[in-house]
Motif scaffolding. Sequence first.
Motif, PDB file in Angstrom:
ATOM      1  N   SER A  55       0.883  -1.367  -0.017  1.00 32.33           N
ATOM      2  CA  SER A  55       0.027   0.070  -0.025  1.00 32.33           C
ATOM      3  C   SER A  55       0.851   1.248  -0.043  1.00 32.33           C
ATOM      4  N   SER A  56       2.223   1.039  -0.166  1.00 36.39           N
ATOM      5  CA  SER A  56       3.172   2.225  -0.335  1.00 36.39           C
ATOM      6  C   SER A  56       2.813   3.109  -1.601  1.00 36.39           C
ATOM      7  N   VAL A  57       2.951   4.446  -1.777  1.00 36.76           N
ATOM      8  CA  VAL A  57       2.792   5.321  -2.982  1.00 36.76           C
ATOM      9  C   VAL A  57       4.318   5.362  -3.280  1.00 36.76           C
ATOM     10  N   HIS A  84      10.771   2.900  -4.200  1.00 32.75           N
ATOM     11  CA  HIS A  84      11.724   3.666  -3.344  1.00 32.75           C
ATOM     12  C   HIS A  84      11.095   3.216  -1.897  1.00 32.75           C
ATOM     13  N   SER A  85      10.222   2.386  -2.088  1.00 33.47           N
ATOM     14  CA  SER A  85       9.452   2.146  -0.649  1.00 33.47           C
ATOM     15  C   SER A  85      10.136   1.055   0.326  1.00 33.47           C
ATOM     16  N   VAL A  86       9.997   1.386   1.459  1.00 38.79           N
ATOM     17  CA  VAL A  86      10.799   0.434   2.465  1.00 38.79           C
ATOM     18  C   VAL A  86       9.746  -0.685   2.797  1.00 38.79           C
ATOM     19  N   SER A  87       8.412  -0.415   2.797  1.00 36.11           N
ATOM     20  CA  SER A  87       7.513  -1.390   3.517  1.00 36.11           C
ATOM     21  C   SER A  87       7.288  -2.481   2.196  1.00 36.11           C
ATOM     22  N   ARG A  88       7.318  -2.132   1.008  1.00 35.16           N
ATOM     23  CA  ARG A  88       7.407  -3.097  -0.200  1.00 35.16           C
ATOM     24  C   ARG A  88       8.337  -3.971   0.154  1.00 35.16           C
ATOM     25  N   PRO A 125       2.910   1.321   5.303  1.00 35.51           N
ATOM     26  CA  PRO A 125       3.815   2.515   5.634  1.00 35.51           C
ATOM     27  C   PRO A 125       3.031   3.463   6.582  1.00 35.51           C
ATOM     28  N   MET A 126       3.413   4.111   7.471  1.00 36.65           N
ATOM     29  CA  MET A 126       2.902   5.191   8.086  1.00 36.65           C
ATOM     30  C   MET A 126       2.810   6.266   7.408  1.00 36.65           C
ATOM     31  N   TYR A 127       1.582   6.918   7.189  1.00 35.25           N
ATOM     32  CA  TYR A 127       1.222   8.122   6.448  1.00 35.25           C
ATOM     33  C   TYR A 127       0.389   8.963   7.333  1.00 35.25           C
ATOM     34  N   ASN A 128       0.914  10.032   7.998  1.00 34.64           N
ATOM     35  CA  ASN A 128       0.129  10.928   8.792  1.00 34.64           C
ATOM     36  C   ASN A 128      -0.414  10.171   9.901  1.00 34.64           C
ATOM     37  N   VAL A 137       5.811  -2.911   8.603  1.00 33.88           N
ATOM     38  CA  VAL A 137       5.410  -1.521   8.898  1.00 33.88           C
ATOM     39  C   VAL A 137       6.873  -0.712   8.533  1.00 33.88           C
ATOM     40  N   SER A 138       6.505   0.359   8.064  1.00 27.72           N
ATOM     41  CA  SER A 138       7.548   1.371   7.938  1.00 27.72           C
ATOM     42  C   SER A 138       7.273   2.679   8.462  1.00 27.72           C
ATOM     43  N   ARG A 139       7.862   3.313   9.263  1.00 23.91           N
ATOM     44  CA  ARG A 139       7.668   4.658   9.900  1.00 23.91           C
ATOM     45  C   ARG A 139       8.774   5.473   9.807  1.00 23.91           C
ATOM     46  N   TYR A 163      10.118   7.455  15.410  1.00 19.56           N
ATOM     47  CA  TYR A 163      10.080   6.592  16.316  1.00 19.56           C
ATOM     48  C   TYR A 163       8.872   6.676  17.165  1.00 19.56           C
ATOM     49  N   TYR A 164       8.201   5.521  17.536  1.00 16.79           N
ATOM     50  CA  TYR A 164       6.962   5.806  18.370  1.00 16.79           C
ATOM     51  C   TYR A 164       6.719   4.537  19.452  1.00 16.79           C
ATOM     52  N   GLY A 165       7.958   4.237  19.944  1.00 12.44           N
ATOM     53  CA  GLY A 165       7.919   3.043  21.014  1.00 12.44           C
ATOM     54  C   GLY A 165       7.550   3.745  22.278  1.00 12.44           C
ATOM     55  N   ILE A 173      12.961   5.838   9.422  1.00 12.43           N
ATOM     56  CA  ILE A 173      13.424   6.029   8.066  1.00 12.43           C
ATOM     57  C   ILE A 173      13.802   7.226   7.818  1.00 12.43           C
ATOM     58  N   GLN A 174      12.871   8.375   8.148  1.00 17.95           N
ATOM     59  CA  GLN A 174      13.407   9.657   7.738  1.00 17.95           C
ATOM     60  C   GLN A 174      14.301  10.596   8.695  1.00 17.95           C
ATOM     61  N   VAL A 175      14.814   9.699   9.929  1.00 19.02           N
ATOM     62  CA  VAL A 175      15.966  10.543  10.669  1.00 19.02           C
ATOM     63  C   VAL A 175      17.217  10.681  10.113  1.00 19.02           C
TER      64      VAL A 175
HETATM   65  C1  LIG Z   1       2.729  11.255   2.849  1.00 17.80           C
HETATM   66  C2  LIG Z   1       3.516  10.785   3.950  1.00 17.80           C
HETATM   67  C3  LIG Z   1       3.173  10.966   5.293  1.00 17.80           C
HETATM   68  C4  LIG Z   1       4.006  10.612   6.201  1.00 17.80           C
HETATM   69  N1  LIG Z   1       3.754  10.806   7.288  1.00 17.80           N
HETATM   70  C5  LIG Z   1       4.454   9.972   8.475  1.00 17.80           C
HETATM   71  C6  LIG Z   1       4.111  10.114   9.926  1.00 17.80           C
HETATM   72  O1  LIG Z   1       3.015  10.665  10.066  1.00 17.80           O
HETATM   73  N2  LIG Z   1       4.980   9.522  10.749  1.00 17.80           N
HETATM   74  C7  LIG Z   1       6.086   9.193  10.398  1.00 17.80           C
HETATM   75  O2  LIG Z   1       6.826   8.754  11.287  1.00 17.80           O
HETATM   76  N3  LIG Z   1       6.469   9.002   9.195  1.00 17.80           N
HETATM   77  C8  LIG Z   1       5.623   9.493   8.237  1.00 17.80           C
HETATM   78  N4  LIG Z   1       6.038   9.517   6.896  1.00 17.80           N
HETATM   79  C9  LIG Z   1       7.363   8.850   6.397  1.00 17.80           C
HETATM   80  C10 LIG Z   1       7.164   7.574   6.001  1.00 17.80           C
HETATM   81  O3  LIG Z   1       6.475   6.608   7.169  1.00 17.80           O
HETATM   82  C11 LIG Z   1       8.250   6.894   5.923  1.00 17.80           C
HETATM   83  O4  LIG Z   1       9.081   7.242   4.769  1.00 17.80           O
HETATM   84  C12 LIG Z   1       8.440   5.196   5.551  1.00 17.80           C
HETATM   85  O5  LIG Z   1       9.343   4.619   5.047  1.00 17.80           O
HETATM   86  C13 LIG Z   1       7.044   5.181   4.353  1.00 17.80           C
HETATM   87  O6  LIG Z   1       7.246   3.896   3.943  1.00 17.80           O
HETATM   88  P1  LIG Z   1       7.380   3.568   2.512  1.00 17.80           P
HETATM   89  O7  LIG Z   1       8.778   3.690   2.206  1.00 17.80           O
HETATM   90  O8  LIG Z   1       7.044   1.915   2.501  1.00 17.80           O
HETATM   91  O9  LIG Z   1       6.267   4.244   1.545  1.00 17.80           O
HETATM   92  C14 LIG Z   1       5.296   9.988   5.815  1.00 17.80           C
HETATM   93  C15 LIG Z   1       5.537   9.751   4.330  1.00 17.80           C
HETATM   94  C16 LIG Z   1       4.889  10.162   3.570  1.00 17.80           C
HETATM   95  C17 LIG Z   1       5.162  10.182   1.946  1.00 17.80           C
END
Ligand SMILES: Cc1cc2nc3c(=O)[nH]c(=O)nc-3n(C[C@H](O)[C@H](O)[C@H](O)COP(=O)(O)O)c2cc1C
Length: 202
Positions: free
Chosen positions: A8-10, A14-18, A92-95, A136-138, A141-143, A178-180
Amino acid sequence: MKLLHLDSSVLGPHSVSRQVSAAVVERLRQANPGLQTVYRDLTATPLGHLTGLHLAAGQGAAPEASLRDDIAAGQAVLDEFLAADIVVIGAPMYNFTIPSQLKAWIDRILVAGKTFKYSAQGVEGLAGNKRVIIAVSRGGYYGAGTPMAALEHLETYLRSVFGFIGVRNPEFIAADGIQVGPEHREKAVAGALQAAGSLAAA
Ligand SMILES: Cc1cc2nc3c(=O)[nH]c(=O)nc-3n(C[C@H](O)[C@H](O)[C@H](O)COP(=O)(O)O)c2cc1C
């Protein structure tokens, strides 16, 4: 044995969850040579949002012509889910929660009489015979005990959803932070891929 694999990653390649969900499937494929796999990309062929017309059609009303394909797609995803012994989901975690494409899929599989039922004892899940593994990819950190813990609505939500339909112990493999920064990303992906490779065979 049948496995349903969902992503379900967009973020495509480049997707980690994929990457992690694919590693989970590969591990299970190697461990179970006869495994039959069905793959569904929920972003390439998204389901429509649920509407009142969908619900009316579910109650037996003739579906509007414009909705027929979408209703058929909803039936197809429900049938795929019901037929699966193992379900692997890239989430993936989005918002702070799951992508809306994955929510649209959940809206088609939580169906009274199919995956849960109401009884005198309350709600009874009907899908408890499935193994569910969620990659899951985020970004952060949410521990427990971290400043962002209260904003975690992905894993907590999916535990609720699958618990509701009887899956008591969904398995989670998480790549966090992942974004840190690049080092955090590298370490998180390596850890998740290792966890995928060490999953119980069946
Ligand atoms: C639209 C969007 C919203 C995101 N929202 C969050 C968020 O709320 N919290 C978070 O920790 N990371 C957030 N991220 C970062 C993603 O969780 C992270 O890049 C993760 O690797 C996404 O999984 P994917 O690579 O499989 O798409 C967001 C990324 C995108 C593109």
